[in-house]
Design an enzyme around this catalytic site. Structure first.
Site, PDB file in Angstrom:
ATOM      1  N   ASP A   1      22.237 116.570  95.992  1.00  0.00           N
ATOM      2  CA  ASP A   1      23.341 117.399  95.499  1.00  0.00           C
ATOM      3  C   ASP A   1      23.598 118.576  96.442  1.00  0.00           C
ATOM      4  OD1 ASP A   1      23.486 115.763  93.230  1.00  0.00           O
ATOM      5  OD2 ASP A   1      22.202 117.089  92.053  1.00  0.00           O
TER       6      ASP A   1
ATOM      7  N   ASP B   1      16.860 115.091  88.846  1.00  0.00           N
ATOM      8  CA  ASP B   1      17.183 116.462  89.223  1.00  0.00           C
ATOM      9  C   ASP B   1      15.980 117.341  88.943  1.00  0.00           C
ATOM     10  OD1 ASP B   1      19.850 115.932  89.993  1.00  0.00           O
ATOM     11  OD2 ASP B   1      20.547 116.115  87.937  1.00  0.00           O
TER      12      ASP B   1
END
Length: 166
Positions: A135, A117
């Site tokens: 995401d 991330d």
């Protein structure tokens, strides 16, 4: 005439998946875990982060669970695409985004046993969980699917019923 838009949806999904994997690769290769690069002050930063769980860090380290869930979800989405998304651009696009997002994070889990991330935002004083392109695709896909179900009212059953009445 059946209209599934396989080629354009495949291209959209492939582009999202490629961008997701390239950006994650760049973060892994060029940033230390925890390192942040401000882009728009505190509002938007690139922060190298790893998540061995799901959204908001839930189910940390449960890789077998994620492998099984991802395979089931991908199979289910492909089935829904074939059975319910005929002549429905919004449904096809939402499923394409969901597939690209699920596969993007699945690749990370296979390769690294965690998800890379890097998008770090501070929205109205709330430090939103760090996320990635996959995401984002998942979130947009869910939003589009909800719009399809609740606002446009064009689910596969409605279209089949309307075509039978004509």
């Amino acid at each position: 005439m059946k209209k599934f838009r396989i080629a354009p949806m495949f291209i959209i999904g492939a582009v999202i998946l490629i961008i997701d994997q390239i950006t994650k690769y760049l973060v892994v290769e060029n940033m230390e875990i925890g390192e942040s690069i401000p882009l728009l002050g505190e509002f938007l930063q690139l922060t190298s982060h790893r998540n061995s769980g799901a959204a908001w860090g839930m189910f940390q380290g449960q890789m077998i669970f994620f492998y099984i869930v991802t395979i089931v979800v991908v199979a289910l989405l492909l089935y829904i695409y074939k059975k319910e998304a005929e002549n429905n651009f919004l449904m096809q696009l939402s499923i394409t985004l969901l597939l690209a997002g699920a596969i993007g994070n699945f690749i990370d889990r296979i390769l690294f046993q965690e998800v890379v991330d890097f998008v770090d935002t501070l929205i109205f004083g709330y430090d939103f969980p760090i996320f990635n392109i996959a995401d984002s695709a998942l979130t947009i896909g869910v939003i589009l699917m909800l719009i399809e179900f609740f606002f446009t009212g064009r689910s596969g059953d409605n279209e089949r019923n309307n075509s039978r009445q004509k």
